[in-house]
Design a protein around this motif. Structure first.
Motif, PDB file in Angstrom:
ATOM      1  N   ALA A  25     114.096 -22.155   3.891  1.00 19.62           N
ATOM      2  CA  ALA A  25     114.642 -21.121   4.770  1.00 19.62           C
ATOM      3  C   ALA A  25     116.135 -21.335   4.999  1.00 19.62           C
ATOM      4  N   LEU A  26     116.543 -22.605   5.166  1.00 17.72           N
ATOM      5  CA  LEU A  26     117.974 -22.891   5.337  1.00 17.72           C
ATOM      6  C   LEU A  26     118.760 -22.552   4.076  1.00 17.72           C
ATOM      7  N   GLU A  27     118.166 -22.776   2.912  1.00 14.50           N
ATOM      8  CA  GLU A  27     118.828 -22.428   1.647  1.00 14.50           C
ATOM      9  C   GLU A  27     119.060 -20.920   1.552  1.00 14.50           C
ATOM     10  N   ILE A  28     118.043 -20.162   1.935  1.00 14.09           N
ATOM     11  CA  ILE A  28     118.205 -18.701   1.914  1.00 14.09           C
ATOM     12  C   ILE A  28     119.274 -18.277   2.909  1.00 14.09           C
ATOM     13  N   GLY A  29     119.253 -18.887   4.109  1.00 13.91           N
ATOM     14  CA  GLY A  29     120.257 -18.548   5.113  1.00 13.91           C
ATOM     15  C   GLY A  29     121.660 -18.872   4.657  1.00 13.91           C
ATOM     16  N   GLU A  30     121.830 -20.012   3.969  1.00 17.45           N
ATOM     17  CA  GLU A  30     123.157 -20.383   3.461  1.00 17.45           C
ATOM     18  C   GLU A  30     123.612 -19.434   2.364  1.00 17.45           C
ATOM     19  N   MET A  31     122.678 -18.996   1.512  1.00 19.97           N
ATOM     20  CA  MET A  31     123.050 -18.037   0.470  1.00 19.97           C
ATOM     21  C   MET A  31     123.468 -16.698   1.091  1.00 19.97           C
ATOM     22  N   GLN A  32     122.807 -16.285   2.144  1.00 19.91           N
ATOM     23  CA  GLN A  32     123.208 -15.074   2.836  1.00 19.91           C
ATOM     24  C   GLN A  32     124.612 -15.214   3.412  1.00 19.91           C
TER      25      GLN A  32
ATOM     26  N   LEU B 237     116.641 -19.209  10.221  1.00 17.99           N
ATOM     27  CA  LEU B 237     115.498 -20.110  10.266  1.00 17.99           C
ATOM     28  C   LEU B 237     114.628 -19.835  11.492  1.00 17.99           C
ATOM     29  N   ARG B 238     115.264 -19.683  12.650  1.00 20.40           N
ATOM     30  CA  ARG B 238     114.500 -19.432  13.879  1.00 20.40           C
ATOM     31  C   ARG B 238     113.821 -18.063  13.871  1.00 20.40           C
ATOM     32  N   SER B 239     114.411 -17.104  13.155  1.00 23.12           N
ATOM     33  CA  SER B 239     113.842 -15.748  13.154  1.00 23.12           C
ATOM     34  C   SER B 239     112.634 -15.601  12.243  1.00 23.12           C
ATOM     35  N   CYS B 240     112.519 -16.437  11.223  1.00 21.85           N
ATOM     36  CA  CYS B 240     111.444 -16.255  10.240  1.00 21.85           C
ATOM     37  C   CYS B 240     110.425 -17.390  10.216  1.00 21.85           C
ATOM     38  N   LEU B 241     110.666 -18.490  10.909  1.00 21.34           N
ATOM     39  CA  LEU B 241     109.734 -19.615  10.898  1.00 21.34           C
ATOM     40  C   LEU B 241     109.429 -20.067  12.316  1.00 21.34           C
ATOM     41  N   ASN B 242     108.156 -20.330  12.568  1.00 25.83           N
ATOM     42  CA  ASN B 242     107.721 -20.883  13.846  1.00 25.83           C
ATOM     43  C   ASN B 242     106.443 -21.661  13.592  1.00 25.83           C
ATOM     44  N   PHE B 243     106.501 -22.995  13.739  1.00 33.40           N
ATOM     45  CA  PHE B 243     105.365 -23.863  13.418  1.00 33.40           C
ATOM     46  C   PHE B 243     104.462 -24.097  14.624  1.00 33.40           C
ATOM     47  N   GLY B 244     104.564 -23.249  15.636  1.00 35.57           N
ATOM     48  CA  GLY B 244     103.830 -23.492  16.871  1.00 35.57           C
ATOM     49  C   GLY B 244     102.323 -23.445  16.749  1.00 35.57           C
ATOM     50  N   LEU B 245     101.770 -22.745  15.761  1.00 34.89           N
ATOM     51  CA  LEU B 245     100.314 -22.627  15.625  1.00 34.89           C
ATOM     52  C   LEU B 245      99.798 -23.229  14.322  1.00 34.89           C
TER      53      LEU B 245
ATOM     54  N   VAL C  71     100.749 -32.635  12.722  1.00 30.64           N
ATOM     55  CA  VAL C  71      99.822 -32.345  11.630  1.00 30.64           C
ATOM     56  C   VAL C  71      99.795 -33.531  10.684  1.00 30.64           C
ATOM     57  N   ASP C  72      98.942 -33.443   9.671  1.00 33.53           N
ATOM     58  CA  ASP C  72      98.853 -34.518   8.681  1.00 33.53           C
ATOM     59  C   ASP C  72     100.164 -34.655   7.915  1.00 33.53           C
ATOM     60  N   THR C  73     100.310 -35.800   7.251  1.00 30.66           N
ATOM     61  CA  THR C  73     101.564 -36.104   6.555  1.00 30.66           C
ATOM     62  C   THR C  73     101.853 -35.118   5.440  1.00 30.66           C
ATOM     63  N   SER C  74     100.835 -34.767   4.647  1.00 36.51           N
ATOM     64  CA  SER C  74     101.063 -33.839   3.531  1.00 36.51           C
ATOM     65  C   SER C  74     101.492 -32.462   4.032  1.00 36.51           C
ATOM     66  N   LEU C  75     100.863 -31.999   5.103  1.00 35.21           N
ATOM     67  CA  LEU C  75     101.223 -30.686   5.646  1.00 35.21           C
ATOM     68  C   LEU C  75     102.583 -30.746   6.326  1.00 35.21           C
ATOM     69  N   ARG C  76     102.895 -31.927   6.940  1.00 37.39           N
ATOM     70  CA  ARG C  76     104.209 -32.066   7.549  1.00 37.39           C
ATOM     71  C   ARG C  76     105.311 -31.981   6.498  1.00 37.39           C
ATOM     72  N   GLN C  77     105.073 -32.581   5.344  1.00 33.40           N
ATOM     73  CA  GLN C  77     106.064 -32.529   4.271  1.00 33.40           C
ATOM     74  C   GLN C  77     106.276 -31.086   3.787  1.00 33.40           C
ATOM     75  N   LYS C  78     105.188 -30.335   3.710  1.00 31.66           N
ATOM     76  CA  LYS C  78     105.323 -28.940   3.288  1.00 31.66           C
ATOM     77  C   LYS C  78     106.078 -28.120   4.338  1.00 31.66           C
ATOM     78  N   CYS C  79     105.885 -28.445   5.615  1.00 30.16           N
ATOM     79  CA  CYS C  79     106.638 -27.756   6.661  1.00 30.16           C
ATOM     80  C   CYS C  79     108.127 -28.058   6.537  1.00 30.16           C
ATOM     81  N   GLU C  80     108.448 -29.298   6.238  1.00 30.96           N
ATOM     82  CA  GLU C  80     109.856 -29.656   6.051  1.00 30.96           C
ATOM     83  C   GLU C  80     110.431 -28.985   4.806  1.00 30.96           C
TER      84      GLU C  80
END
Length: 384
Positions: free
Chosen positions: A279-286, A299-307, A264-273
């Protein structure tokens, strides 16, 4: 027959007016038997049940529901006069009690006295007949109980009933103390701790603004979606970029190569990162709150950038056959994901109304308009 006559008598008691002395509290009733004998029923001015004693026998008249009737026995009660019973006529009551006692004794001696299913009750449905035969078997077992002839039957029954109630209460308490009841309690407190850490609940476990917003999200991970809203992840994005980023919360298909996912474009890629880091922050807090879910698994259970790329191109106005070339995902999965994505947009709009964010509301309205078109939202693929 007895129940029917008693119901008829009770109804007439409520309809007739008091005859005779105006000071009388009862109702004067005329019996069809006994040469028009008059009975004064003032002794039944109170509500049922009524329990009295006549000639050494204690008897009662009470109203019962159909569920309380175990069975109907054979017997000739042609001489029964319900009016005389209600009028407390000793002669009639004595004869009635004596008749019922003989019927009960005959029943306990094991004689077949139940009405037949087809001959007497005229049952036709096979299920009704089978149920009645099953009931007859159970009643035959009751006839053989030795307690039936005991003078202390009712006293013993109350003891057994009290014992059964205690056993039921013990069973309920054991269940509450069992692993099946308590195994979810630690996870419940752990999730409460996570919500308090992120500000969804206060120290008194009262729901805050973030908690009310999270209640509006149903179609994806509520915690991650709410954090994405409050941290302004969508604020700087265009509608087509915002909706493609939200698709990572909705898509539940297989995970493809990471480079293909992030094509995807750079701006959208940054938002994906940024969303991945969130998501990792939430997982670590859990994990800090002693939940047993590793951050990577969360992270794998709640995020999927495939589409993400597919939804972005669809929002930009591409044809459906064109967006299918960007991925190996089946066309049906793409259609289902975009339909669910439109539902998620409505939930984000509701969340924006709750928190009073007009910018997010407008952003989601425009994004929903962009994806809700063409063959994906056709009423039928055969007519459009």
């Amino acid at each position: 027959e007895v129940v029917g006559r008693l119901e008829e008598t009770t109804q007439k008691l409520s309809e007739l007016k008091v005859k005779g002395d105006a000071s009388s509290d009862g109702v004067a009733m005329y019996s069809k038997r006994g040469g028009g004998k008059v009975y004064n029923t003032q002794v039944f001015g109170q509500h049922l049940p009524v329990t009295m004693e006549s000639k050494g026998c204690v008897w009662s008249v009470r109203e019962v529901s159909a569920d309380d009737i175990l069975c109907v026995l054979r017997g000739d009660m042609g001489g029964f006069d319900g009016r005389a019973v209600l009028a407390n006529d000793d002669e009639t009551i004595g004869a009635t009690v004596e008749f019922l006692a003989k019927v009960w004794e005959t029943f306990l001696n094991g004689k077949e006295m139940l009405l037949s299913a087809k001959g007497d009750l005229k049952l036709q449905d096979i299920d009704d007949i089978q149920s009645y035969l099953k009931l007859s078997e159970l009643i035959a077992r009751v006839q053989n109980f030795r307690c039936n002839v005991s003078n202390k039957l009712f006293e013993q029954f109350r003891i057994v009933q009290a014992k059964m109630r205690v056993e039921q209460r013990v069973s309920e308490l054991r269940h509450k103390l069992s692993d099946a009841s308590l195994q979810q309690m630690p996870e419940f407190h752990q999730r409460i701790a996570v919500l308090q850490q992120f500000g969804y609940l206060d120290h008194m476990q009262l729901v805050q603004m973030k908690g009310r917003v999270a209640c509006e999200i149903q179609s994806c991970d509520e915690l991650l979606a709410t954090e994405m809203i409050f941290r302004g992840v969508l604020t700087s994005l265009k509608p087509e970029e915002a909706i493609s980023l939200i698709s990572s919360l909705v898509f539940q298909g297989g995970r493809s190569d990471e480079e293909g996912e992030m094509d995807v474009d750079t701006s959208l890629r940054q938002k994906c990162e940024e969303l991945t880091a969130l998501a990792l922050e939430i997982g670590e807090m859990q994990q800090v709150c002693q939940m047993l879910i590793p951050p990577e698994d969360y992270l794998r259970s709640c995020l999927n950038f495939g589409l993400v790329k597919v939804v972005y191109e669809w929002a930009c106005g591409r044809e459906f056959k064109e967006i299918c070339d960007y991925t190996d995902v089946m066309e049906g999965t793409i259609v289902r994901t975009i339909i669910r994505l439109e539902e998620t947009c409505r939930e984000f709009k509701d969340a924006a109304r709750v928190m009073g964010d007009p910018h997010l509301l407008k952003l989601m309205e425009e994004a929903s308009f962009m994806i809700k078109r063409d063959v994906i939202f056709a009423a039928s693929l055969y007519v459009q």
